[in-house]
Design a protein around this motif. Structure first.
Motif, PDB file in Angstrom:
ATOM      1  N   VAL A  59       8.319  73.865   3.794  1.00 14.89           N
ATOM      2  CA  VAL A  59       7.413  72.853   4.340  1.00 14.89           C
ATOM      3  C   VAL A  59       5.980  73.135   3.872  1.00 14.89           C
ATOM      4  N   GLY A  60       5.591  74.406   3.876  1.00 12.69           N
ATOM      5  CA  GLY A  60       4.264  74.760   3.377  1.00 12.69           C
ATOM      6  C   GLY A  60       4.096  74.427   1.904  1.00 12.69           C
ATOM      7  N   LEU A  61       5.123  74.642   1.102  1.00 13.11           N
ATOM      8  CA  LEU A  61       5.053  74.292  -0.321  1.00 13.11           C
ATOM      9  C   LEU A  61       4.988  72.783  -0.521  1.00 13.11           C
ATOM     10  N   LEU A  62       5.727  72.045   0.297  1.00 13.09           N
ATOM     11  CA  LEU A  62       5.647  70.575   0.226  1.00 13.09           C
ATOM     12  C   LEU A  62       4.235  70.085   0.540  1.00 13.09           C
ATOM     13  N   LEU A  63       3.619  70.683   1.540  1.00 14.57           N
ATOM     14  CA  LEU A  63       2.240  70.313   1.877  1.00 14.57           C
ATOM     15  C   LEU A  63       1.277  70.695   0.751  1.00 14.57           C
ATOM     16  N   THR A  64       1.509  71.840   0.120  1.00 14.63           N
ATOM     17  CA  THR A  64       0.663  72.236  -1.005  1.00 14.63           C
ATOM     18  C   THR A  64       0.733  71.201  -2.112  1.00 14.63           C
ATOM     19  N   ARG A  65       1.905  70.678  -2.332  1.00  9.50           N
ATOM     20  CA  ARG A  65       2.121  69.735  -3.440  1.00  9.50           C
ATOM     21  C   ARG A  65       1.629  68.330  -3.117  1.00  9.50           C
ATOM     22  N   PHE A  66       1.828  67.875  -1.850  1.00  7.58           N
ATOM     23  CA  PHE A  66       1.598  66.462  -1.558  1.00  7.58           C
ATOM     24  C   PHE A  66       0.496  66.177  -0.532  1.00  7.58           C
ATOM     25  N   ALA A  67      -0.128  67.174   0.037  1.00  9.98           N
ATOM     26  CA  ALA A  67      -1.187  66.925   1.028  1.00  9.98           C
ATOM     27  C   ALA A  67      -2.362  66.216   0.361  1.00  9.98           C
ATOM     28  N   PRO A  68      -3.088  65.412   1.125  1.00 14.62           N
ATOM     29  CA  PRO A  68      -4.203  64.666   0.533  1.00 14.62           C
ATOM     30  C   PRO A  68      -5.366  65.564   0.076  1.00 14.62           C
ATOM     31  N   PHE A  69      -5.405  66.802   0.526  1.00  9.18           N
ATOM     32  CA  PHE A  69      -6.418  67.743   0.056  1.00  9.18           C
ATOM     33  C   PHE A  69      -5.732  69.061  -0.278  1.00  9.18           C
TER      34      PHE A  69
END
Length: 162
Positions: A59-69
């Motif tokens: 989940v953390g890697l997904l956020l790293t890849r797709f988070a708006p910042f």
């Protein structure tokens, strides 16, 4: 696209999630073996705990890849882990209980061994060039760390009257 968005996309690393997922499965399997052999935690308990840690990491890697910042992956993974284990998060007691069945040293030992093997050619050249000076500095750092630890331990023991 604004200039800031373009600049952010240039600085954001392109994370291959499939590659990371497969690598993490291998790391989890090695960690599971170490967790079962070393601290003798039952395989089933360690497996569930390892799956929980794997999911938090993904989940953390997904956020790293797709988070708006952009934040580094270690920051996102830490935030997900913190949010998942906060007392008011639904299911946090279960997540904490499962994660407790994974011994930290069982995970750290293979990671540190890999880091030791992953010394790049550049570091070897620096060590060759520095020679005895690097060895002297390393010995002084080790000695200073040891002496500092002894002083702190002695101070605490004296304060406790031991």
């Amino acid at each position: 696209m604004s200039e800031n968005a373009i600049a952010m996309e240039r600085t954001r690393p392109n994370i291959d999630l499939t590659d990371h997922a497969v690598t993490l499965v291998i790391v989890c399997l090695v960690g599971l073996v170490m967790n079962t052999v070393g601290p003798a935690i039952p395989l089933a308990d360690g497996f569930v705990g390892m799956v929980v840690i794997y999911l938090i990491t993904m989940v953390g890697l997904l956020l790293t890849r797709f988070a708006p910042f952009y934040l580094p992956s270690v920051a996102w993974i830490s935030l997900v882990g913190i949010l998942a284990t906060l007392p008011w998060t639904p299911g946090s007691e279960w997540i904490v209980a499962q994660a407790k069945s994974v011994n930290f040293l069982a995970l750290a030992t293979p990671a540190l061994a890999y880091a030791g093997f992953a010394i790049a050619k550049k570091e070897i050249e620096v060590a060759k060039h520095s020679g005895w000076k690097l060895a002297l500095v390393a010995c002084l750092v080790f000695l200073g760390t040891y002496a500092g630890s002894v002083l702190v331990a002695e101070l605490i023991l004296r304060l406790q009257g031991v």
